[in-house]
Design an enzyme around this catalytic site. Structure first.
Site, short mmCIF file in Angstrom:
data_model
loop_
_atom_site.label_atom_id
_atom_site.label_comp_id
_atom_site.label_asym_id
_atom_site.label_seq_id
_atom_site.Cartn_x
_atom_site.Cartn_y
_atom_site.Cartn_z
N ASN B 68 14.59 9.26 25.13
CA ASN B 68 14.73 8.01 24.39
C ASN B 68 14.64 8.27 22.90
O ASN B 68 14.00 9.21 22.46
CB ASN B 68 13.68 6.98 24.83
CG ASN B 68 12.40 7.07 24.01
OD1 ASN B 68 12.31 6.53 22.90
ND2 ASN B 68 11.42 7.79 24.53
N CYS B 129 5.27 10.47 17.40
CA CYS B 129 6.57 9.91 17.74
C CYS B 129 7.67 10.83 17.24
O CYS B 129 7.76 11.10 16.04
CB CYS B 129 6.76 8.53 17.12
SG CYS B 129 8.37 7.84 17.56
C1 LIG Z 1 11.30 4.20 25.95
C2 LIG Z 1 10.00 4.85 25.52
C3 LIG Z 1 9.36 4.37 24.38
C4 LIG Z 1 8.16 4.94 23.95
N1 LIG Z 1 7.53 4.43 22.84
C5 LIG Z 1 6.31 4.93 22.48
C6 LIG Z 1 5.58 4.36 21.39
O1 LIG Z 1 5.99 3.37 20.78
N2 LIG Z 1 4.37 4.91 21.05
C7 LIG Z 1 3.86 5.98 21.74
O2 LIG Z 1 2.78 6.45 21.41
N3 LIG Z 1 4.54 6.54 22.79
C8 LIG Z 1 5.73 6.04 23.17
N4 LIG Z 1 6.40 6.59 24.26
C9 LIG Z 1 5.79 7.72 24.98
C10 LIG Z 1 5.03 7.26 26.23
O3 LIG Z 1 3.97 6.40 25.89
C11 LIG Z 1 4.48 8.48 27.01
O4 LIG Z 1 3.63 9.22 26.16
C12 LIG Z 1 5.57 9.42 27.49
O5 LIG Z 1 6.72 8.71 27.87
C13 LIG Z 1 5.12 10.30 28.66
O6 LIG Z 1 4.80 9.54 29.82
P1 LIG Z 1 5.86 9.26 31.03
O7 LIG Z 1 6.50 10.56 31.37
O8 LIG Z 1 5.03 8.68 32.13
O9 LIG Z 1 6.85 8.29 30.48
C14 LIG Z 1 7.60 6.03 24.69
C15 LIG Z 1 8.26 6.49 25.83
C16 LIG Z 1 9.43 5.92 26.27
C17 LIG Z 1 10.10 6.45 27.51
#
Ligand SMILES: Cc1cc2nc3c(=O)[nH]c(=O)nc-3n(C[C@H](O)[C@H](O)[C@H](O)COP(=O)(O)O)c2cc1C
Ligand SMILES: Cc1cc2nc3c(=O)[nH]c(=O)nc-3n(C[C@H](O)[C@H](O)[C@H](O)COP(=O)(O)OP(=O)(O)OC[C@H]3O[C@@H](n4cnc5c(N)ncnc54)[C@H](O)[C@@H]3O)c2cc1C
Ligand code: FES
Lengths: 247, 302
Positions: B68, B129
């Site tokens: 993303n 980020c």
């Molecule tokens: C679409 C999307 C938007 C995200 N936006 C943020 C954000 O605004 N702030 C943040 O700290 N992490 C953000 N993340 C990271 C997630 O919080 C998480 O750390 C990461 O996706 C790993 O977990 P997962 O594999 O279960 O998705 C985002 C992830 C995705 C997929």
């Protein structure tokens, strides 16, 4: 509460133009569906994580019709499902067409963009319908639309109907039009916006963006509007053309 | 059976939360189940001013996950405080974590000041980020900056501060130690891994921003390893995340040393993913005769 719905495929058909049509059995989906909304379908092949958004083509009496083109792995898997199989999907999602605008309606569809316009055409009073396709082989649903209103077809190469674009056919008759409803490729929607503005006619257009969640939570699917980036899945897919900013 | 976890002095009814950016402000998923069933939610990354984010396409599916490049689109901290937070506090019993970002140390401090005493249970400071040009990950990949931001946020915050670490570093324990040195109450990891996808037919990157953050089940072994390493390196508690799809996945993170877990990308696969993870943990406990979820934390036999 909303649910992740289970829908049994009760009919399956491959159209001459190549797309696959399903009739899905689920009372709740059919009851809640409005023209222009979509479903977000889980691809349960153990490989594709993200769901695929597909528009609702028609819905009534417990049955919902969808038609989709085989593009990549997700739609290929979907096309491989047969009658009796169950799909898991979220829906109906998004904001559809506004049916209460009134006046004389033009429906303009391009390519696979014609499918979500069918249920709309059924709900409007005597709409005028303009459909555009690449060539004769891609023409689809002409007879079904013709049963609902006067229907004109254009093809890019002139192999069927008029040569040119559906929006150009519509512009010739624009003095009879109060509201345009359109769905199709981006260049077509851009042209619809331009024509609508040129003639002071209102237009509603259905936007397409790649999606994640499908319900407004992840912000990957936005389009540019006069009030900032807005989620196509939640605040669309249908927007007023005057709100959309095309790059 | 006890599923309550005390994290930085705050009680969570269970260890399952949702990950920032994947769950909006909770209200969308609340239409599918009562989000009060969760231990908590971390809201979309907030900034001082509203942000429009990056151009689209912002998502690309990959084998085992997705990329993303949203770029921190959000309505700004004031809208969060005046609309979303009061609504969540009035209607929901899960904990609310504010995820904050900035483009300078001062921004982070001002965010913390702005959220002091407003009823947010925990601050999660996003220094990781990968989708913004200034700030973001640039902070999280330099130990000196990590410590400085932690110190600045701690000086203003009224609630415990959790630093969210980037996996895009050679040694994540260096960043974890820097956060601890700066006074962090906890750390959360991992944010997304920097990635890229090319459409071979058009020869163009799929994402308009070219690169994006990789998340989903494909990142899980990397995330588990990093949680494990950090739990050995620091004594502050950890929120683990990265690719959790099932209860057993969450248990892996707990065993590796996480006290809480967050579910992210899985929400897109199944809107009920987070509750299913929660129920999956209790199923595991039942299967293994475990009475207290706290007994799983750091219990890997290694
Ligand atoms: C679409 C999307 C938007 C995200 N936006 C943020 C954000 O605004 N702030 C943040 O700290 N992490 C953000 N993340 C990271 C997630 O919080 C998480 O750390 C990461 O996706 C790993 O977990 P997962 O594999 O279960 O998705 C985002 C992830 C995705 C997929
Ligand atoms: C609101 C909405 C309604 C739609 N309605 C229909 C319909 O009724 N009939 C139909 O044939 N198609 C429709 N589409 C397009 C359809 O979603 C894509 O063709 C499909 O997702 C492609 O998936 P794939 O796995 O076959 O292709 P791949 O290229 O392998 O997909 C890779 C990723 O990109 C996404 N993607 C690729 N093309 C598109 C696209 N054009 N729009 C959005 N996401 C895309 C996929 O969802 C997936 O996440 C609609 C799209 C949207 C946004
Ligand atoms: S797909 Fe997640 S906000 Fe639209």
């Amino acid at each position: 509460m909303r649910e992740d719905l289970k829908c049994v495929i009760s009919e399956r058909r491959t159209l001459p133009s190549g797309q696959v049509e399903f009739i899905l059995d689920n009372p709740r989906l059919a009851k809640e569906a409005e023209p222009g909304q979509f479903v977000h379908i889980a691809v349960e092949n153990g490989k594709n994580l993200l769901r695929r958004p597909i528009s609702i083509c028609d819905a009534a009496d417990g049955k919902t019709r969808i038609i989709f083109e085989i593009k990549g792995e997700g739609t290929k898997w979907l096309a491989g499902r047969s009658v009796g199989d169950t799909l898991t999907l979220m829906g109906p999602l998004g904001r559809g067409f506004d049916l209460d605008i009134g006046g004389s309606a033009f429906i303009i569809g391009g390519g696979i963009g014609v499918f979500p316009l069918y249920m709309l055409a059924k709900k409007l009073k005597n709409p005028k319908i303009f459909l555009g396709f690449r060539n004769k082989d891609m023409v689809v649903m002409e007879d079904e639309f013709a049963a609902l209103g006067k229907t004109l077809v254009a093809t890019d190469d002139g192999s069927y109907g008029e040569k040119g674009f559906a929006i150009d056919l519509a512009e010739k008759e624009i003095s009879d039009c109060d509201i345009i409803y359109a769905c199709g490729p981006k260049p077509m929607l851009k042209a619809v916006k331009a024509v609508a503005e040129r003639h002071g006619v209102r237009a509603q257009i259905s936007m397409e963006e790649r999606m994640g969640c499908g319900i407004g939570a992840c912000l990957v699917c936005v389009c540019k509007t006069t009030t900032g980036n807005r989620q196509v899945c939640l605040q669309g897919p249908v927007f007023d053309a005057k709100e959309i900013i095309f790059d | 059976m006890n599923t309550k976890v005390n994290f930085c002095g705050i009680e969570f009814k269970n260890p399952v939360l949702t990950a920032s950016g994947t769950f909006g402000f909770g209200l969308e998923y609340d239409e599918y189940y009562d989000i009060s069933e969760l231990g908590g939610i971390s809201v979309k990354g907030l900034t001082l001013k509203p942000r429009e984010g990056n151009p689209t396409p912002r998502v690309a599916e990959t084998y085992g996950g997705m990329l993303n490049s949203v770029g921190l689109q959000n309505p700004g901290v004031e809208v969060f405080k005046s609309y979303y937070l009061p609504k969540l506090k009035a209607e929901k019993t899960c904990r609310v974590i504010a995820n904050i970002a900035g483009s300078s140390v001062d921004d982070y401090a001002e965010m913390a000041r702005s959220l002091a005493g407003v009823g947010v249970d925990l601050l999660e400071v996003n220094i990781s980020c990968p989708n913004v040009k200034s700030g973001g990950m640039a902070f999280g990949t330099d130990a000196k900056n990590v410590e400085a931001i932690t110190r600045a946020v701690k000086a203003e915050a009224s609630q415990p501060v959790v630093m969210k670490l980037s996996p895009n570093v050679t040694d994540i324990t260096e960043m974890a130690r820097a956060a601890e040195a700066g006074g962090a109450d906890g750390i959360s990891l991992i944010n997304t891994l920097m990635g890229m996808k090319i459409d071979v037919n058009t020869r163009r990157p799929v994402l308009a921003n070219i690169k994006g953050g990789y998340s989903g089940p494909g990142v899980m072994p990397v995330a588990v390893r990093m949680v494990y390493e950090c739990s050995k390196a620091v004594s502050i508690p950890i929120i683990g995340m990265g690719g959790i799809m099932t209860g057993d996945d969450a248990v892996e993170f707990l065993l590796a040393g996480a006290s809480l877990v967050m579910v992210g990308t899985a929400n897109f696969v199944d809107p009920l993913a987070a509750v299913k993870v929660k129920n999956g943990i209790t199923d595991y406990m039942r299967r293994h005769g475990i009475d207290d979820v706290n007994d799983l934390i750091g219990a890997v036999k290694a």
